[in-house]
Design an enzyme around this catalytic site. Structure first.
Site, PDB file in Angstrom:
ATOM      1  N   THR A   1       0.807  -1.214   0.000  1.00 45.54           N
ATOM      2  CA  THR A   1       0.000   0.000   0.000  1.00 45.54           C
ATOM      3  C   THR A   1       0.842   1.267   0.000  1.00 45.54           C
ATOM      4  OG1 THR A   1      -1.825  -1.117   1.121  1.00 45.54           O
ATOM      5  CG2 THR A   1      -1.798   1.268   1.263  1.00 45.54           C
TER       6      THR A   1
ATOM      7  N   THR B   1       1.727  -4.458   4.387  1.00 43.77           N
ATOM      8  CA  THR B   1       1.658  -4.628   5.832  1.00 43.77           C
ATOM      9  C   THR B   1       1.170  -6.001   6.285  1.00 43.77           C
ATOM     10  OG1 THR B   1      -0.578  -3.670   5.926  1.00 43.77           O
ATOM     11  CG2 THR B   1       1.290  -2.161   6.205  1.00 43.77           C
ATOM     12  N   ASP B   2       0.387  -6.689   5.477  1.00 41.37           N
ATOM     13  CA  ASP B   2      -0.259  -7.917   5.949  1.00 41.37           C
ATOM     14  C   ASP B   2       0.726  -8.992   6.390  1.00 41.37           C
ATOM     15  OD1 ASP B   2      -2.696  -6.779   5.593  1.00 41.37           O
ATOM     16  OD2 ASP B   2      -3.338  -8.038   3.921  1.00 41.37           O
TER      17      ASP B   2
ATOM     18  N   LYS C   1       1.181  -7.157  13.264  1.00 46.79           N
ATOM     19  CA  LYS C   1       0.058  -6.306  12.869  1.00 46.79           C
ATOM     20  C   LYS C   1      -1.150  -6.697  13.710  1.00 46.79           C
ATOM     21  CE  LYS C   1      -2.623  -4.743   8.867  1.00 46.79           C
ATOM     22  NZ  LYS C   1      -2.805  -4.802   7.402  1.00 46.79           N
TER      23      LYS C   1
END
Length: 437
Positions: free
Chosen positions: A94, A170-171, A248
């Site tokens: 992202t 980020t995942d 996360k």
């Protein structure tokens, strides 16, 4: 990128992507940076406004004027300098995303060069170089990509980079950060992963602050792999998290990342020259001390223990070279959920894996806290069966990545257990942290 008609107009008027332009149309007057077109209609110009929004304007209905050419110094590159001190490696995600205006979907399409243009304040922190290793959503990454990133980092270090920033989705950032932590030991420069929860076209995006603080961290004397992300929902500062301790913890919040069972390495705010150390870290080693061990075995399963789990599920793992159990509480799995002697219990299935030289490693679903498998009978039976992990306070993701890495180094069960239970990159602590931020 654009239609032939638009490209000819831009060339004739000496306008390039990155230049500041003014556009007059029936919708109003707009001024901003000309952006590349990723998809959608070829006749739509895309410009980034000063408020952070990207907008599309139909070319045929517009009058376009060049305001200012993009200059090398505005892109963080000193005039006459080819190789910056901080290398930025693009892997997608992202933080490198763009809007496709026809459908409204987000695609990982911004190149590192475009990001240098997007974040002109980088020049206040460091001179940079950049290249794209690949462009993927992080859910599509695997062990092969971890190795590619590690090799890219080593190339940049050998080429004189004083710090490395890796742009990443980020995942699965925690998995990659852990993998790099084991693959790259005795680092002579900081390696900082950075991402964004919200794409760059949204005013609420935190990508700029995360990126600038990541570059700032890449100039510190931190000889470890870290993750630099928002520390709160406000735009006040970031945390630099240790690569083997970060997770996360929210799907969409800007402060989704947290250090687990450990404090972050530091609180960071480049604008105020702030690098407040919160926990001990390794200083940068000499370049000669760098150890690169990228061999990895991805034939490892991770199973979430749950009520009603069947022994057949555990038995089906016999084709794997290693197994990580995400157990309950202190590190438990049911010993015989059916309480029926005619049905082989899960404990026996786990023991069979261990007896066949398949290492089985325990982690906990609670995320925070330390495994203590000697408290209850269930845990002691798992230890007796050969399960590794008693006393560890690692994250499930870190335990998984570490087992993949360890099995890339050796298949000897004794050595596997020894390496798994040795703190190699800050993944295991002697004492659990009471305070977390």
């Amino acid at each position: 990128m654009y239609s032939k008609k638009i490209e000819e107009f831009l060339k004739k008027n000496n306008i390039s992507v990155g230049d500041r332009i003014a556009v007059s149309s029936e919708k109003g007057e707009f001024e901003g940076l000309l952006m590349p077109r990723t998809a959608g209609e070829e006749e739509i110009l895309v410009i980034k406004l000063d408020n952070g929004y990207n907008i599309g304007i139909r070319f045929a209905d517009s009058k376009i004027k060049l305001i200012e050419k993009a200059k090398p110094k505005e892109m963080g590159v000193k005039k006459g300098e080819e190789k910056g001190e901080v290398a930025i490696l693009g892997c997608g995600g992202t933080i490198a995303s763009k809007i496709e205006y026809k459908t409204g979907a987000v695609y990982p399409a911004i190149t590192p060069e475009e990001l240098r243009m997007t974040f002109p304040d980088i020049k206040k922190i460091a001179s940079i170089r950049s290249r794209s290793l690949f462009s993927l959503f992080s859910e599509d990454m695997n062990a092969t990509h971890w190795k590619t990133i590690a090799e890219g980092i080593v190339e940049e270090i050998k080429d004189g980079a004083k710090g490395i920033v890796v742009m990443h989705g980020t995942d699965t950032m925690g998995y990659t950060a852990a993998a790099l932590s084991f693959m790259l030991q005795n680092l002579p420069v900081p390696v900082v992963l950075v991402g964004a929860q919200r794409s760059s076209d949204r005013p609420s995006s935190e990508n700029e602050m995360n990126m600038l603080n990541a570059v700032y961290c890449a100039k510190r004397d931190v000889g470890e792999v870290g993750v630099c992300m928002h520390a709160s929902i406000n735009d006040d500062f970031c945390y630099l998290h240790r690569g083997t301790r970060v997770r996360k913890m929210h799907t969409s919040r800007r402060d989704a990342f947290r250090s687990i069972n450990s404090l972050p390495i530091a609180a960071v705010d480049w604008k105020n020259n702030r690098f407040d150390v919160l926990s001990g870290y390794k200083k940068c080693s000499s370049y000669e001390s760098l150890r690169v061990k990228t061999k990895i075995n991805d034939n490892v399963a991770m199973i979430y223990i749950h009520p009603n789990i069947k022994p057949e599920l555990i038995e089906s793992l016999s084709d794997y070279d290693g197994v990580v159990l995400v157990g309950t509480g202190l590190g438990h799995a049911p010993t015989n959920p059916f309480n029926d002697s005619s049905v082989r219990p899960i404990l026996q299935a786990i023991k069979n894996l261990c007896d066949s030289s398949i290492p089985v490693v325990m982690s906990s679903q609670t995320i925070s806290g330390r495994l203590c498998m000697r408290v209850y009978t269930t845990g002691r039976l798992l230890i007796d069966a050969g399960v590794i992990g008693d006393g560890m306070d690692w994250l499930p993701e870190t335990a998984y990545v570490k087992l993949c890495w360890v099995l890339g180094q050796t298949k000897d069960m004794k050595k596997v257990k020894e390496l798994m239970c040795t703190n190699l990159a800050g993944e295991i602590s002697e004492r659990s942290q009471i305070t977390e931020v």
